[in-house]
Design a protein around this motif. Structure first.
Motif, PDB file in Angstrom:
ATOM      1  N   HIS A 147      -1.181  13.057  28.057  1.00 33.06           N
ATOM      2  CA  HIS A 147      -2.017  13.528  26.944  1.00 33.06           C
ATOM      3  C   HIS A 147      -2.236  15.048  27.033  1.00 33.06           C
ATOM      4  O   HIS A 147      -2.067  15.766  26.052  1.00 33.06           O
ATOM      5  N   GLU A 148      -2.583  15.497  28.236  1.00 32.60           N
ATOM      6  CA  GLU A 148      -2.954  16.908  28.391  1.00 32.60           C
ATOM      7  C   GLU A 148      -1.744  17.833  28.499  1.00 32.60           C
ATOM      8  O   GLU A 148      -1.761  18.935  27.959  1.00 32.60           O
ATOM      9  N   HIS A 151      -0.952  17.553  23.910  1.00 36.19           N
ATOM     10  CA  HIS A 151      -1.559  18.734  23.282  1.00 36.19           C
ATOM     11  C   HIS A 151      -0.566  19.883  23.174  1.00 36.19           C
ATOM     12  O   HIS A 151      -0.589  20.643  22.203  1.00 36.19           O
ATOM     13  N   GLN A 190      -2.795  14.023  18.023  1.00 40.95           N
ATOM     14  CA  GLN A 190      -1.674  13.442  18.743  1.00 40.95           C
ATOM     15  C   GLN A 190      -1.323  12.070  18.179  1.00 40.95           C
ATOM     16  O   GLN A 190      -2.196  11.286  17.817  1.00 40.95           O
ATOM     17  N   GLY A 239     -11.012  15.440  21.920  1.00 39.16           N
ATOM     18  CA  GLY A 239     -11.735  16.415  21.113  1.00 39.16           C
ATOM     19  C   GLY A 239     -10.818  17.539  20.652  1.00 39.16           C
ATOM     20  O   GLY A 239     -10.004  18.042  21.407  1.00 39.16           O
TER      21      GLY A 239
END
Ligand SMILES: [Zn+2]
Length: 480
Positions: A247-248, A252, A357, A452
């Motif tokens: 995810h990170e 992103h 995403q 967020g």
């Protein structure tokens, strides 16, 4: 409802909008939590309203209201145009290119077996309290928190392309954490029915109660665990952990608005710049990352996004090379794409859609490989399950991740539990060290429910699946 949406479009068009969409959303959420032997929270809320977005004089306007009557919807549509005309006084450099999309008239519904809102609160609370009792039986465990979260969202989107799209999706998750305490410290271990767009059957089919004793015991074992070694280790990462790393460091980093510098105010830019599209070596040749908004029960699977673009499945990293991004109709032209990938979503009727995403996952390995075989093939490493604290820079380049539970791997055997493991890496070096991924039998869809982004902030959900994977010679223990 349809008439209200169409009326908003008429008003917007009449006042000069070249594109407009109107989106009515009704949502319900229920959150239930228990702490030890008591109920600590029950929340049940509903929200409904309409958001109208317009493109006028080369700028965006957006306005929303919770009052769903004709006069109010007309007022809001006119207000959105007025806001666009004001925004046009400071136009976006280069103007706004708005990619074409075919007209869609359709309905998308997440298939569910049991509506979570039809299940009595008593049944939910009984299960949570039973889990707590089971966890608290473990010697050394001092606290147990459990909870369930359910959401249902119904949307009706109409736009000036002639599209009229209805969708209904769910979010269902339940989980708990056990906290063990000794004289010096406290350690916590988590377990969950990971979030999916599905019904209450997911809670019933997950062995929440059956795993309670093990989860408690692993919290206690971490108290006595050896500290994280310092140096380089091979890491075997479980899907419940990899979801956050992906995810990170990938998700992103490949949102095209961030890449283009449109999200800088919220730690939003990326090292994966568009001049490197097709050439950036993001990882090793076994790294294949697929975005898939057609995935059954994915948290980002809605049939269509809020730009009215049909859900798609596409590779963004192929054999380790960056080949695409997550895009919206506004930004896809920046990479020469004629059509958006459909990654634009708003978190409520009161929010303007932004790039979020997709369901994004690491493709399983092509050769048969089990987790046991992967560990058996690892001489000196650490196996990590679950997510913990993390930190990553705004370019999504330099990062550190913790986890929920850690085991030493020595000469092909999973050994004792370690504590406080962290690893540090640079995104392309980390993914470049990926040398094995278990096969599709071990591919599990975990998800993120609290992503967020945006200013003002919005919170979105998406699924990140993978199979267990091994990363060679990663720096560990640097945080001590
Ligand atoms: Zn996020």
């Amino acid at each position: 409802m349809k008439e209200l949406c169409l009326r908003a479009l008429d008003v917007a068009r009449g006042k000069g909008a070249v594109y407009a969409d109107a989106r009515i959303v009704r949502s319900r959420r229920q959150d239930v939590s228990t702490e030890d032997e008591r109920v600590s929270g029950v929340g049940d809320s509903e929200s409904a309203g309409i958001g109208v977005r317009v493109l006028c004089d080369g700028a965006w306007g957006f306005a929303a209201t919770a009052r769903l009557d004709r006069a109010e919807v007309e007022r809001v549509a006119a207000q959105a145009v007025e806001i666009a005309r004001s925004a046009a006084l400071a136009p976006a450099p280069g103007g706004i290119r708005w990619a074409a999309e075919p007209t869609h008239v359709g309905v998308f519904r997440t298939p569910i077996k049991v509506d979570p809102f039809s299940v009595p609160l008593e049944e939910k609370i009984q299960l949570l309290l039973a889990i707590n009792a089971e966890v608290l039986k473990v010697k050394g465990v001092r606290k147990c928190h459990s909870g369930m979260n359910f959401r249902r969202e119904w949307r009706l989107l109409a736009n000036t392309d002639g599209s009229l799209i209805e969708s209904e999706t769910y979010l269902t998750t339940a989980g708990y954490h056990a906290t063990a305490v000794d004289d010096m410290t406290a350690k916590t271990r988590h377990f969950a029915a990971y979030p999916l767009s599905t019904g209450y059957e997911h809670v019933r089919e997950t062995p929440l109660l059956a795993e309670a004793a093990r989860v408690g015991e692993e919290a206690v074992a971490q108290l006595k665990g050896a500290p994280c070694p310092v140096g380089r280790k091979d890491l075997v990462l479980h899907p419940s952990h990899l979801c956050l790393t992906m995810h990170e460091s990938i998700g992103h980093a490949t949102e095209l608005d961030r890449v283009l510098g449109m999200e800088e105010s919220l730690a939003g830019s990326s090292f994966a710049t568009i001049d490197q599209l097709g050439t950036l070596r993001y990882g090793s040749p076994v790294m294949n990352v697929i975005c898939d908004n057609t995935m059954p029960h994915g948290l980002a699977s809605r049939g269509y996004d809020d730009d009215g673009v049909e859900a798609q499945r596409w590779p963004i990293i192929r054999d380790g090379v960056l080949v695409d991004y997550q895009t919206s109709r506004e930004v896809c032209g920046a990479i020469g794409a004629l059509r958006s990938r459909g990654s634009c979503r708003a978190d409520s009727w009161a929010s303007i859609p932004i790039i979020r995403q997709s369901n994004l996952g690491l493709a399983p390995g092509k050769e048969p490989l089990t987790l046991d075989e992967l560990i058996a093939d690892t001489k000196d490493g650490i196996y990590i399950e679950g997510t913990g604290s993390f930190s990553i820079d705004q370019k999504r380049y330099n990062f550190q991740f913790g986890g929920d539970c850690f085991w030493e791997i020595k000469n092909g055997r999973k050994g004792a539990i370690l504590k406080d493991v962290t690893y540090q890496a640079i995104t392309p070096e980390f993914w470049g060290s990926l040398d094995a991924v278990c096969d599709e039998r071990f591919w599990v869809p975990y998800g993120v429910t609290n992503c967020g982004k945006g200013d003002p902030g919005q919170v979105a959900q998406m699924t990140h699946g993978s199979a267990p994977a091994r990363f060679r010679q990663i720096n560990v223990g640097g945080a001590r």
